[in-house]
Structure formats: structure tokens, C-alpha cells
Design a protein around this motif. Sequence first.
Motif, PDB file in Angstrom:
ATOM      1  N   THR A 197      -2.044  73.668 114.690  1.00 23.41           N
ATOM      2  CA  THR A 197      -1.799  72.379 114.058  1.00 23.41           C
ATOM      3  C   THR A 197      -2.564  72.341 112.742  1.00 23.41           C
ATOM      4  O   THR A 197      -3.686  72.836 112.669  1.00 23.41           O
ATOM      5  N   GLY A 198      -1.968  71.766 111.689  1.00 27.66           N
ATOM      6  CA  GLY A 198      -2.681  71.717 110.422  1.00 27.66           C
ATOM      7  C   GLY A 198      -2.043  70.828 109.385  1.00 27.66           C
ATOM      8  O   GLY A 198      -1.065  70.133 109.658  1.00 27.66           O
ATOM      9  N   ILE A 199      -2.620  70.855 108.194  1.00 21.84           N
ATOM     10  CA  ILE A 199      -2.044  70.160 107.048  1.00 21.84           C
ATOM     11  C   ILE A 199      -1.815  71.169 105.933  1.00 21.84           C
ATOM     12  O   ILE A 199      -2.486  72.196 105.856  1.00 21.84           O
ATOM     13  N   GLN A 200      -0.845  70.868 105.071  1.00 24.25           N
ATOM     14  CA  GLN A 200      -0.567  71.687 103.892  1.00 24.25           C
ATOM     15  C   GLN A 200      -1.040  70.918 102.669  1.00 24.25           C
ATOM     16  O   GLN A 200      -0.914  69.688 102.616  1.00 24.25           O
ATOM     17  N   PHE A 201      -1.593  71.650 101.674  1.00 24.02           N
ATOM     18  CA  PHE A 201      -2.165  70.967 100.525  1.00 24.02           C
ATOM     19  C   PHE A 201      -2.196  71.865  99.296  1.00 24.02           C
ATOM     20  O   PHE A 201      -2.043  73.087  99.396  1.00 24.02           O
ATOM     21  N   THR A 202      -2.390  71.243  98.154  1.00 21.30           N
ATOM     22  CA  THR A 202      -2.644  71.944  96.889  1.00 21.30           C
ATOM     23  C   THR A 202      -3.944  71.387  96.319  1.00 21.30           C
ATOM     24  O   THR A 202      -4.414  70.320  96.738  1.00 21.30           O
ATOM     25  N   VAL A 203      -4.529  72.107  95.359  1.00 20.38           N
ATOM     26  CA  VAL A 203      -5.746  71.622  94.690  1.00 20.38           C
ATOM     27  C   VAL A 203      -5.405  71.298  93.236  1.00 20.38           C
ATOM     28  O   VAL A 203      -4.620  72.012  92.607  1.00 20.38           O
ATOM     29  N   PRO A 204      -5.990  70.212  92.669  1.00 20.53           N
ATOM     30  CA  PRO A 204      -5.677  69.818  91.295  1.00 20.53           C
ATOM     31  C   PRO A 204      -6.311  70.728  90.248  1.00 20.53           C
ATOM     32  O   PRO A 204      -5.878  70.761  89.107  1.00 20.53           O
ATOM     33  N   SER A 205      -7.350  71.455  90.649  1.00 25.15           N
ATOM     34  CA  SER A 205      -7.998  72.430  89.773  1.00 25.15           C
ATOM     35  C   SER A 205      -8.565  73.515  90.673  1.00 25.15           C
ATOM     36  O   SER A 205      -8.653  73.348  91.890  1.00 25.15           O
ATOM     37  N   ASN A 206      -8.928  74.640  90.092  1.00 24.58           N
ATOM     38  CA  ASN A 206      -9.483  75.723  90.900  1.00 24.58           C
ATOM     39  C   ASN A 206     -10.711  75.226  91.661  1.00 24.58           C
ATOM     40  O   ASN A 206     -11.580  74.578  91.076  1.00 24.58           O
ATOM     41  N   GLY A 232      -1.516  75.288  91.781  1.00 26.37           N
ATOM     42  CA  GLY A 232      -0.156  75.809  91.837  1.00 26.37           C
ATOM     43  C   GLY A 232       0.179  76.561  93.110  1.00 26.37           C
ATOM     44  O   GLY A 232       1.317  76.962  93.320  1.00 26.37           O
ATOM     45  N   THR A 233      -0.790  76.785  93.988  1.00 26.51           N
ATOM     46  CA  THR A 233      -0.556  77.483  95.256  1.00 26.51           C
ATOM     47  C   THR A 233      -0.666  76.473  96.389  1.00 26.51           C
ATOM     48  O   THR A 233      -1.550  75.632  96.382  1.00 26.51           O
ATOM     49  N   THR A 234       0.242  76.566  97.361  1.00 27.25           N
ATOM     50  CA  THR A 234       0.170  75.691  98.534  1.00 27.25           C
ATOM     51  C   THR A 234      -0.565  76.427  99.649  1.00 27.25           C
ATOM     52  O   THR A 234      -0.248  77.564  99.976  1.00 27.25           O
ATOM     53  N   TYR A 235      -1.564  75.744 100.205  1.00 30.92           N
ATOM     54  CA  TYR A 235      -2.386  76.284 101.281  1.00 30.92           C
ATOM     55  C   TYR A 235      -2.207  75.422 102.522  1.00 30.92           C
ATOM     56  O   TYR A 235      -1.671  74.318 102.459  1.00 30.92           O
ATOM     57  N   ALA A 236      -2.686  75.922 103.642  1.00 29.24           N
ATOM     58  CA  ALA A 236      -2.769  75.126 104.867  1.00 29.24           C
ATOM     59  C   ALA A 236      -4.105  75.411 105.520  1.00 29.24           C
ATOM     60  O   ALA A 236      -4.613  76.532 105.449  1.00 29.24           O
ATOM     61  N   VAL A 237      -4.687  74.391 106.119  1.00 33.32           N
ATOM     62  CA  VAL A 237      -5.832  74.568 107.006  1.00 33.32           C
ATOM     63  C   VAL A 237      -5.333  74.216 108.398  1.00 33.32           C
ATOM     64  O   VAL A 237      -4.540  73.291 108.570  1.00 33.32           O
ATOM     65  N   SER A 238      -5.770  74.993 109.393  1.00 31.05           N
ATOM     66  CA  SER A 238      -5.223  74.805 110.731  1.00 31.05           C
ATOM     67  C   SER A 238      -6.256  75.084 111.802  1.00 31.05           C
ATOM     68  O   SER A 238      -7.290  75.707 111.562  1.00 31.05           O
TER      69      SER A 238
END
Length: 146
Positions: free
Chosen positions: A17-26, A85-91
Motif C-alpha cells: 500500500t502506498g502513495i505516488q508523488f512528485t517533488v517540486p524541486s530536487n 519531473g519523476t514520479t515516485y511512490a513510498v509504500s
Amino acid sequence: MALPGMIPGNNTDEFTTGIQFTVPSNKTLTGIRAYWIAGNTSPITLKFRLWNLATSASLLSEDVSHTTGMVQTTGSFGTQALSTGTTYAVSVWNHTWWLNYVANSISMPAAYADYTVTGSYAYYFRGDAAPSTNLATYCAYIEPLF
């Protein structure tokens, strides 16, 4: 707010189970926090992961033994540079129980200071892999730490 529920299915299934996210800056991810209600008092092993969804690669992983309540990764999790610009997920994964979630009847912001949620607030996968099935009306109790 509704009471926590569980992903539809069999309690003996393994779930991520997790969420998907992007970051606004590095940014540098330093950990993952989750709020876990296991349904028992015996310690269980939770596998925390950071995923790059463009490649389906697991970038960081740590197993944590836990019973119930707030739990997060420890120093052995490591850190990971995240790029805009990259989509990540934490789970979080477990082989017999899974992360509780809540019906999204509360107003949730789309963006936080360090990240922006993409899609919905909860994704899952039946098994040990990147969470990809959208639970559109629910909110998972997982967050990236910076």
C-alpha cells in the motif's frame, strides 16, 4: 473522518500500500512514516520501500518489526536524491496484514511543502511490488520524509 478500513480482499493476501508523488524541486528522501493498525499485538515485519515509477525500480528498502501505531524507517534505510519531473511512490508491504486507510471524507491538500500527491491518496498492489491500483476515494496513512 471515517474509521480505518482495509483494502477489499482476503486477510491472508500479501499487500503493498502506498502513495505516488512528485517533488517540486530536487530533494533528498530520508525515510518513510506510516500509521499501522495490525489487528494483533504480536510484532509483524513491514517492508518500507521507495519506488521510481518510471522504471518500477525499488530504490530503497527496509524491513521494520512493529506491532501497531506510528512506525517509520530507521537510519539503516539510507537516503535517496529525488529529481523533479519523476514520479515516485513510498509504500509498505506485509505478508498477512496491510496498511489501514480511511475514506477520504476530509479535505486533503494536493501539495505539501516537500511533495505533491499524484492521482489519489492511496494505491495498492496484491503482492510485493510498486503500488499501482488506485483507491480513488481513500487515503493511505503513509508519507515520505525529507
